[in-house]
Design a protein around this motif. Sequence first.
Motif: not given
Length: 318
Positions: A295-311
């Motif tokens: 799970l640690a790979r999915l909770v990196r700040p860059a991952h959440e930031r990219a999800a918001w940018a895509s949305l």
Amino acid sequence: MRIVVVTPAPPGARTGNRVTALRWARILRGLGHRVTVAARYAGQPCDLLAALHARRSFPSITAYRRRHPRAPLVVALTGTDLYHDLRSSAWARRALEMATRIVVLQPMAIAALPARSRREVRVIVQSAVAPRRRPRRRKDAFEVCVLGHLRAVKDPFRAAAAARLLPPSSRIRVHHVGAAIEPGTASRARAEHRRTPRYRWIGERPHAEALRILARSRLLCLTSKLEGGANVVSEAAAAGIPVLASRIDGSVGLLGSRYPGYFPVGDTHALATLLLRAETDPGFYAKLRRGVRRLARLVRPAHERAAWASLLADLRLR
């Protein structure tokens, strides 16, 4: 864009919804947008409203839709929305109908939504960062932490009850961080400590201190009856701390169906068995650690930031 993030949690609150709203605001500002966090929408000029909690933010959602019938609206769903309000609240269901996009915090949440709303869903897993320095662990104790306010939905005293079932040889000590939100819970927590010396209620602490307590622990215990996708699981994964969790969709959606650290909701004996096994069985503890490492790979700040940018890019292209 000018973005208003609405959360029913008031300024100064340390509840999960407020923490989430403030983190999203930082992410959106980092993406170049002007962001305001408010407890309600009252006509503030904006290009996008992001409302956290479908039912409780419904007055803000309707006010925004009346003023901006065609503007983008993001509704983010909490555990209460998903696993209670969508069945019982017309407001919650109507909020989904008005939303341009729906945000959930883990993939199993999609199954709780009406079929007609699922095409609008985006999964954005909450990110977390571990403390820079791991606090020194006690050698004379196997520390377990509970991070959650004292509310019935969190089943807050389940870990204390499980600790009473442990044998005298166990070195487990349970430290509970969280505010006494509901009446009578503070006196109950103090009584639990008197009854169970292994259990200690620390009360509410600043977020940074709570993370240090988590980072020095051997386990996080999450006993909730429902969660939308608890950020504390992300925080544990970022810090490499294994989790023992009640088997609910909000946790299984993050940790995966094959994660070995689940117990049935409200099952004190099952939790006590897992606690003792994690303390005494190195192989089992290693399996828990491998599970949170994934799970640690999915909770990196860059991952959440990219999800918001895509949305946001998706909304601009509509």
